[in-house]
Motif scaffolding. Structure first.
Motif, PDB file in Angstrom:
ATOM      1  N   PRO A  71       2.252 -22.196  25.616  1.00  0.00           N
ATOM      2  CA  PRO A  71       1.966 -21.532  24.251  1.00  0.00           C
ATOM      3  C   PRO A  71       0.863 -20.356  24.681  1.00  0.00           C
ATOM      4  CG  PRO A  71       0.626 -23.765  24.709  1.00  0.00           C
ATOM      5  CD  PRO A  71       1.628 -23.481  25.882  1.00  0.00           C
ATOM      6  N   LEU A  72       0.945 -19.641  23.752  1.00  0.00           N
ATOM      7  CA  LEU A  72      -0.170 -18.358  23.634  1.00  0.00           C
ATOM      8  C   LEU A  72      -0.463 -18.110  22.541  1.00  0.00           C
ATOM      9  CD1 LEU A  72      -1.045 -15.531  25.419  1.00  0.00           C
ATOM     10  CD2 LEU A  72       1.032 -14.538  24.273  1.00  0.00           C
ATOM     11  N   ARG A  73      -1.746 -17.965  22.373  1.00  0.00           N
ATOM     12  CA  ARG A  73      -2.296 -17.684  21.116  1.00  0.00           C
ATOM     13  C   ARG A  73      -2.590 -15.910  21.232  1.00  0.00           C
ATOM     14  NH1 ARG A  73      -4.511 -20.523  17.143  1.00  0.00           N
ATOM     15  NH2 ARG A  73      -4.364 -22.253  18.314  1.00  0.00           N
ATOM     16  N   LEU A  74      -1.986 -15.433  20.078  1.00  0.00           N
ATOM     17  CA  LEU A  74      -1.982 -13.845  20.217  1.00  0.00           C
ATOM     18  C   LEU A  74      -2.686 -13.353  18.781  1.00  0.00           C
ATOM     19  CD1 LEU A  74      -1.096 -10.975  21.478  1.00  0.00           C
ATOM     20  CD2 LEU A  74       1.105 -11.432  19.869  1.00  0.00           C
ATOM     21  N   ALA A  75      -3.864 -12.729  19.124  1.00  0.00           N
ATOM     22  CA  ALA A  75      -4.474 -12.163  18.112  1.00  0.00           C
ATOM     23  C   ALA A  75      -4.051 -10.535  17.845  1.00  0.00           C
ATOM     24  CB  ALA A  75      -6.128 -12.014  18.203  1.00  0.00           C
ATOM     25  N   VAL A  76      -3.555 -10.385  16.384  1.00  0.00           N
ATOM     26  CA  VAL A  76      -3.126  -9.006  16.291  1.00  0.00           C
ATOM     27  C   VAL A  76      -4.041  -8.357  15.235  1.00  0.00           C
ATOM     28  CG1 VAL A  76      -1.082  -7.795  15.318  1.00  0.00           C
ATOM     29  CG2 VAL A  76      -0.793  -9.660  16.533  1.00  0.00           C
ATOM     30  N   ASP A  77      -4.606  -7.305  15.419  1.00  0.00           N
ATOM     31  CA  ASP A  77      -5.384  -6.389  14.673  1.00  0.00           C
ATOM     32  C   ASP A  77      -4.476  -5.427  14.077  1.00  0.00           C
ATOM     33  OD1 ASP A  77      -7.289  -4.888  13.305  1.00  0.00           O
ATOM     34  OD2 ASP A  77      -8.445  -4.243  14.903  1.00  0.00           O
ATOM     35  N   ARG A  78      -4.165  -5.226  13.004  1.00  0.00           N
ATOM     36  CA  ARG A  78      -3.322  -3.999  12.428  1.00  0.00           C
ATOM     37  C   ARG A  78      -3.748  -3.458  11.287  1.00  0.00           C
ATOM     38  NH1 ARG A  78       1.912  -7.454   9.855  1.00  0.00           N
ATOM     39  NH2 ARG A  78       0.726  -9.354   9.374  1.00  0.00           N
ATOM     40  N   PRO A  79      -3.760  -2.071  10.912  1.00  0.00           N
ATOM     41  CA  PRO A  79      -4.047  -1.483   9.689  1.00  0.00           C
ATOM     42  C   PRO A  79      -3.358  -2.468   8.315  1.00  0.00           C
ATOM     43  CG  PRO A  79      -2.254  -0.233  10.737  1.00  0.00           C
ATOM     44  CD  PRO A  79      -2.578  -1.382  11.556  1.00  0.00           C
ATOM     45  N   ALA A  80      -4.024  -2.059   7.287  1.00  0.00           N
ATOM     46  CA  ALA A  80      -3.560  -2.801   6.202  1.00  0.00           C
ATOM     47  C   ALA A  80      -2.229  -2.257   5.771  1.00  0.00           C
ATOM     48  CB  ALA A  80      -4.396  -2.500   4.926  1.00  0.00           C
ATOM     49  N   GLU A  81      -1.767  -1.008   6.048  1.00  0.00           N
ATOM     50  CA  GLU A  81      -0.465  -0.563   5.643  1.00  0.00           C
ATOM     51  C   GLU A  81       0.712  -1.072   6.430  1.00  0.00           C
ATOM     52  OE1 GLU A  81      -2.471   2.816   8.129  1.00  0.00           O
ATOM     53  OE2 GLU A  81      -2.903   1.260   6.723  1.00  0.00           O
ATOM     54  N   CYS A  82       0.500  -1.562   7.691  1.00  0.00           N
ATOM     55  CA  CYS A  82       1.384  -2.262   8.439  1.00  0.00           C
ATOM     56  C   CYS A  82       1.794  -3.420   7.725  1.00  0.00           C
ATOM     57  CB  CYS A  82       1.163  -2.446   9.714  1.00  0.00           C
ATOM     58  SG  CYS A  82       2.031  -3.387  10.905  1.00  0.00           S
ATOM     59  N   GLN A  83       2.825  -3.545   7.087  1.00  0.00           N
ATOM     60  CA  GLN A  83       3.328  -4.745   6.322  1.00  0.00           C
ATOM     61  C   GLN A  83       4.177  -5.678   7.316  1.00  0.00           C
ATOM     62  OE1 GLN A  83       2.439  -5.352   3.048  1.00  0.00           O
ATOM     63  NE2 GLN A  83       1.448  -3.340   3.098  1.00  0.00           N
ATOM     64  N   GLN A  84       4.711  -5.180   8.341  1.00  0.00           N
ATOM     65  CA  GLN A  84       5.498  -6.002   9.080  1.00  0.00           C
ATOM     66  C   GLN A  84       5.265  -5.700  10.571  1.00  0.00           C
ATOM     67  OE1 GLN A  84      10.010  -5.825   9.199  1.00  0.00           O
ATOM     68  NE2 GLN A  84       9.644  -7.581   7.791  1.00  0.00           N
ATOM     69  N   ALA A  85       5.160  -6.683  11.383  1.00  0.00           N
ATOM     70  CA  ALA A  85       4.981  -6.532  12.715  1.00  0.00           C
ATOM     71  C   ALA A  85       5.616  -7.487  13.702  1.00  0.00           C
ATOM     72  CB  ALA A  85       3.406  -6.940  13.324  1.00  0.00           C
ATOM     73  N   LEU A  86       6.086  -7.398  14.812  1.00  0.00           N
ATOM     74  CA  LEU A  86       7.203  -8.231  15.741  1.00  0.00           C
ATOM     75  C   LEU A  86       6.391  -8.211  17.114  1.00  0.00           C
ATOM     76  CD1 LEU A  86      10.528  -6.482  14.420  1.00  0.00           C
ATOM     77  CD2 LEU A  86      10.037  -9.091  14.224  1.00  0.00           C
ATOM     78  N   VAL A  87       6.833  -9.206  17.869  1.00  0.00           N
ATOM     79  CA  VAL A  87       6.418  -9.450  19.077  1.00  0.00           C
ATOM     80  C   VAL A  87       7.610 -10.082  19.789  1.00  0.00           C
ATOM     81  CG1 VAL A  87       5.487 -11.748  18.546  1.00  0.00           C
ATOM     82  CG2 VAL A  87       4.793 -10.666  20.638  1.00  0.00           C
ATOM     83  N   PHE A  88       7.788  -9.378  21.083  1.00  0.00           N
ATOM     84  CA  PHE A  88       8.862  -9.814  21.911  1.00  0.00           C
ATOM     85  C   PHE A  88       8.387 -10.163  23.305  1.00  0.00           C
ATOM     86  CE2 PHE A  88      10.435  -6.762  18.678  1.00  0.00           C
ATOM     87  CZ  PHE A  88      11.514  -7.317  18.284  1.00  0.00           C
ATOM     88  N   ALA A  89       8.935 -10.957  23.952  1.00  0.00           N
ATOM     89  CA  ALA A  89       8.692 -11.370  25.415  1.00  0.00           C
ATOM     90  C   ALA A  89       9.361 -10.624  26.265  1.00  0.00           C
ATOM     91  CB  ALA A  89       9.127 -12.822  25.655  1.00  0.00           C
ATOM     92  N   LEU A  90       8.748  -9.824  27.192  1.00  0.00           N
ATOM     93  CA  LEU A  90       9.475  -9.104  28.250  1.00  0.00           C
ATOM     94  C   LEU A  90       9.873  -9.776  29.411  1.00  0.00           C
ATOM     95  CD1 LEU A  90       7.667  -5.677  27.658  1.00  0.00           C
ATOM     96  CD2 LEU A  90       9.801  -6.404  26.711  1.00  0.00           C
TER      97      LEU A  90
END
Length: 775
Positions: free
Chosen positions: A573-592
């Motif tokens: 498991p990995l706990r990922l904290a994402v700080d993003r601007p308010a206008e960013c309605q959608q975010a995605l994460v991909f394992a490389l």
């Protein structure tokens, strides 16, 4: 008595007494300490046995067990914590008898809803309010970071107030009471009058501020019901400004705006009237001709203005009903279609229709309407091959909707407000009102093999639908401790079919998520006989963690020993904290890495923190958000964080562009990249393109002055400058502009944009020739 046993009994007595003081509804009792411990053999499997260390005495072993119990008690039952509040007025005098509540908010101070489930507390004679057992309601608002909670606040509950109160840290509560200032409040009494009579049944009221026409805010307002005399009381309303008061009868409402009280304690009485609204009413009779008393009725309607829809209302003790359609308007309103339906507790549903008519402002009485059985849509029976399927079939009726679109010449849409009844013997019946078009049955259940849609003629009463149980499959999955099981996916595909690009779809019988257990379980309820490939996937990674070929259904006698999977060394498991601007309605994460460039597999990030399940060897993530610059994030440990920033901006100075004639303006923008390579992605219940997420906003921006600011990619950006008509729909690009490209980056210096007078004049001439443009 043995000292160890005496000590153990003492600890148990203290724990029992503490639990009794907390009440029987408190936390569950502590689990018994394990009598045996697990050790790991060289092959990685778990074995159970006693300690091989003979130097430990029985008393020492008991002490170790007691220490483990105490540590577990501190973890499961933290110390009782209280939050104290003091409510004072402007002269530091205590304010008694006021409700104080706790609420949670997102980063932009938007309320998250009642995630904390904390009951309000009323201040005592000294203005004090105390919230007990804080650790329990914090546990009730599980994973606040995942829910997107940014702040916790405590505030006096005043209707229509914009004061959010005082923020506090739930993990480090202040030792002294939080002081709140009482802003003062008035009292509001409101009632709803119809034809001179005060309405009391099925009536409620709400108070809100802002735009009176904002339906979302109106319906989010706390509802208050009237007393027996018809008056509803809002004991505390905010002072000053305008208050919008909504009165509901059924789902329709009357809205009236008044000036709020201006001094503390001021009382205000407001009477709402239906006189200026369109109102429908009448009397309903059941199939036997008796008044339909205190019944919930569904209404489907259509008007010449504003379309139609469906809603509900309730009858009173005399079978009378009242529905507020809408507020009055200057134009008359025509009722094109009205059908009422009532589902009897037993028996077929009943319907009744009213003829079309012109409505006048005020009340239109539709008179006495008597219910009759609804028209038959379709009936028949399910032919089961297993008795257990009798209650497992779920289905809907869809109607064909014809459209003029060339891309979708026809499409099927679910028909609402139909009464669907089925019995244990497999018979079913659908009744209600449908339009003259093609209809079909569609089946949603996963407890049987998939059933293709079945088209039928309305009125069919002897339809036979075969239903087969198929074969079940259960796979045991050992997961690392602390890993959320529902992040692990199982996909069962016919032998030889690729699985990496499969999109997770709700109610797809091939796809399941693991459910908690010891070990966790992947369960398929119904699959056809045949050979399959079993793939174990996680949301953010492209390649399957495990692939088992030649899984045969039904399973051979003795089962398939490969279906006991140990993934404890293969996932983390990995706990990922994402700080993003308010206008960013959608975010995605991909394992490389993601091997297949044509179809990445990722996971959506809906909140400020997300728990991912990754292949154990994953060392890097790729995180992107709409309108933001993507980030590569190292993740060697159990936690990681990333900050998404909007694409950088550049200031454009347009003083190098010639002045335009009256009625024209410049528009500037960044041209999108050619769609030569649209890298697709699939995610948990979604799909799209990587390139679409990476685009900067390319919309042309009007420039009333000699400066403009645009977002640009890091790298090459093609600049576009158009000439358009002010307030019009048309524009044309300049053939040549300097610079033609902008090389984006952070902290760019202002860039001067220029074009020749001849290029601009040619663009204006082309614009004048566009049909419908300015001449």
């Amino acid at each position: 008595m043995n000292r160890s046993l005496l000590l153990l009994l003492t600890v148990a007595a203290i724990a029992l007494g503490w639990w009794a003081l907390r009440g029987a509804g408190g936390v569950p009792p502590l689990p018994a300490p394990p009598a045996e411990r697990a050790s790991v053999d060289e092959g990685g499997g778990a074995t159970v046995g006693t300690s091989p260390d003979d130097s430990l005495s029985k008393d020492a072993s008991s002490a170790v067990a007691r220490t483990a119990v105490a540590e577990r008690a501190e973890e499961d039952h933290p110390a009782d914590v209280r939050l104290r509040v003091l409510l004072l007025d402007a002269r530091d005098r205590p304010v008694p008898g006021v409700e104080v509540g706790v609420a949670t908010y997102l980063a932009n101070d938007w309320p998250t809803g009642d995630l904390a489930h904390v009951s309000a507390v009323v201040t005592d004679s000294e203005g004090r309010a105390q919230f007990d057992h804080v650790q329990e309601w914090l546990r009730g608002a599980a994973s606040p970071a995942e829910r997107g909670i940014a702040t916790w606040r405590v505030a006096a509950k005043v209707t229509g107030s914009t004061d959010l109160g005082a923020a506090f840290d739930p993990g480090a509560l202040p030792t002294e009471p939080i002081v709140l200032r009482w802003p003062g409040a008035g009292r509001l009494h409101v009632r709803l009058v119809h034809l001179g009579k005060t309405l009391t049944e099925h009536v409620s009221f709400g108070v809100y501020r802002g735009d009176p026409g904002n339906v979302l805010v109106r319906h989010a307002a706390q509802r208050v019901r009237p007393e027996a005399d018809g008056w509803a009381l809002f004991p505390r309303v905010a002072l000053g400004g305008a208050l919008h008061i909504a009165g509901w009868c059924g789902n329709g409402s009357v809205v009236h705006t008044v000036d709020a009280p201006v001094v503390d304690g001021q009382e205000l009485r407001v009477e709402l009237s239906t006189d200026d609204s369109y109102v429908l009413c009448g009397t309903l009779l059941d199939q036997g001709g008796k008044p339909l008393v205190d019944a919930s009725v569904r209404m489907t309607y259509g008007f010449d203005q504003g379309g139609g829809g469906s809603t509900g209302f309730s009858t009173d003790a005399a079978g009378r009903w009242l529905y507020i359609v809408r507020a009055g308007s200057a134009q008359p309103l025509a009722l094109k279609q009205l059908t009422l339906s009532w589902k009897q507790p037993h028996g077929a549903p009943l319907t009744v229709s009213a003829p079309p008519r012109e409505l006048r402002r005020g009340t239109t009485d539709l008179g006495v309407l008597q219910f009759a059985p609804a028209p038959l849509v379709v009936a028949g029976r399910f032919a089961f091959d297993a008795p257990a399927l009798a209650a497992a079939v779920r289905f809907e009726v869809e109607a064909l909707r014809e459209t003029a679109s060339l891309r979708r010449p026809e499409w099927w849409q679910c028909v609402n407000d139909l009464a669907i009844a089925s019995d244990q013997d497999g018979t079913f019946e659908v009744r209600g009102m449908v339009t003259a078009t093609r209809h079909r049955l569609v089946f949603r259940g996963q407890d049987h093999l998939p059933i293709a849609p079945i088209e039928f003629v309305v009125g069919t009463h002897d339809l036979v639908v075969p239903v087969s149980a198929g074969h079940g499959l259960r796979v045991a999955v050992q997961l690392p401790e602390g890993l959320p099981p529902d992040k692990v996916l199982g996909l069962l595909v016919p032998q030889g079919q690729a699985a990496t690009t499969e999109r997770m779809v709700m109610e797809d019988p091939r796809q399941v998520r693991a459910v908690a257990g010891d070990p966790a379980q992947l369960i398929w309820k119904a699959q056809a006989a045949g050979r399959y490939s079993l793939c174990i996937l996680v949301d953010a990674a492209q390649a399957p963690i495990v692939t088992l070929d030649d899984v045969v259904l039904p399973l051979p006698e003795g089962g398939d020993g490969r279906l006991q999977l140990d993934l404890r060394q293969r996932l983390r498991p990995l706990r990922l904290a994402v700080d993003r601007p308010a206008e960013c309605q959608q975010a995605l994460v991909f394992a490389l890495p993601q091997q297949d460039a044509s179809a990445w597999r990722g996971a959506y990030v809906h909140h400020a923190e997300v728990v991912l399940v990754l292949p154990a060897e994953t060392k890097e993530l790729f995180v992107l958000g709409g309108g933001c610059e993507p980030q590569r994030v190292p993740c060697p440990g159990p936690q990681a964080s990333v900050r998404l920033l909007p694409w950088p901006k550049v200031e454009l100075r347009l003083d190098g562009l010639p002045a335009l004639p009256p009625g024209f303006a410049y528009q500037v923008g960044i041209a999108p990249e050619p769609n030569e390579r649209e890298r697709a992605f699939v995610a948990d219940y979604g799909a799209g393109t990587i390139d679409g997420m990476l685009r900067v906003p390319s919309k042309l921006v009007a420039t009333p002055g000699d400066r403009a600011e645009l977002q640009v990619r890091v790298g090459a950006n093609r600049l576009v400058v158009n000439v358009g008509e002010i307030g019009g729909r048309f524009s044309v690009p300049l053939d040549r502009v300097e610079p033609a490209e902008i090389h984006g980056g952070r902290d760019l210096a202002p860039i001067r944009v220029s074009a020749s007078a001849e290029v601009v004049a040619a663009a204006i001439e082309r614009l004048r020739k566009v049909p419908g443009a300015v001449k």
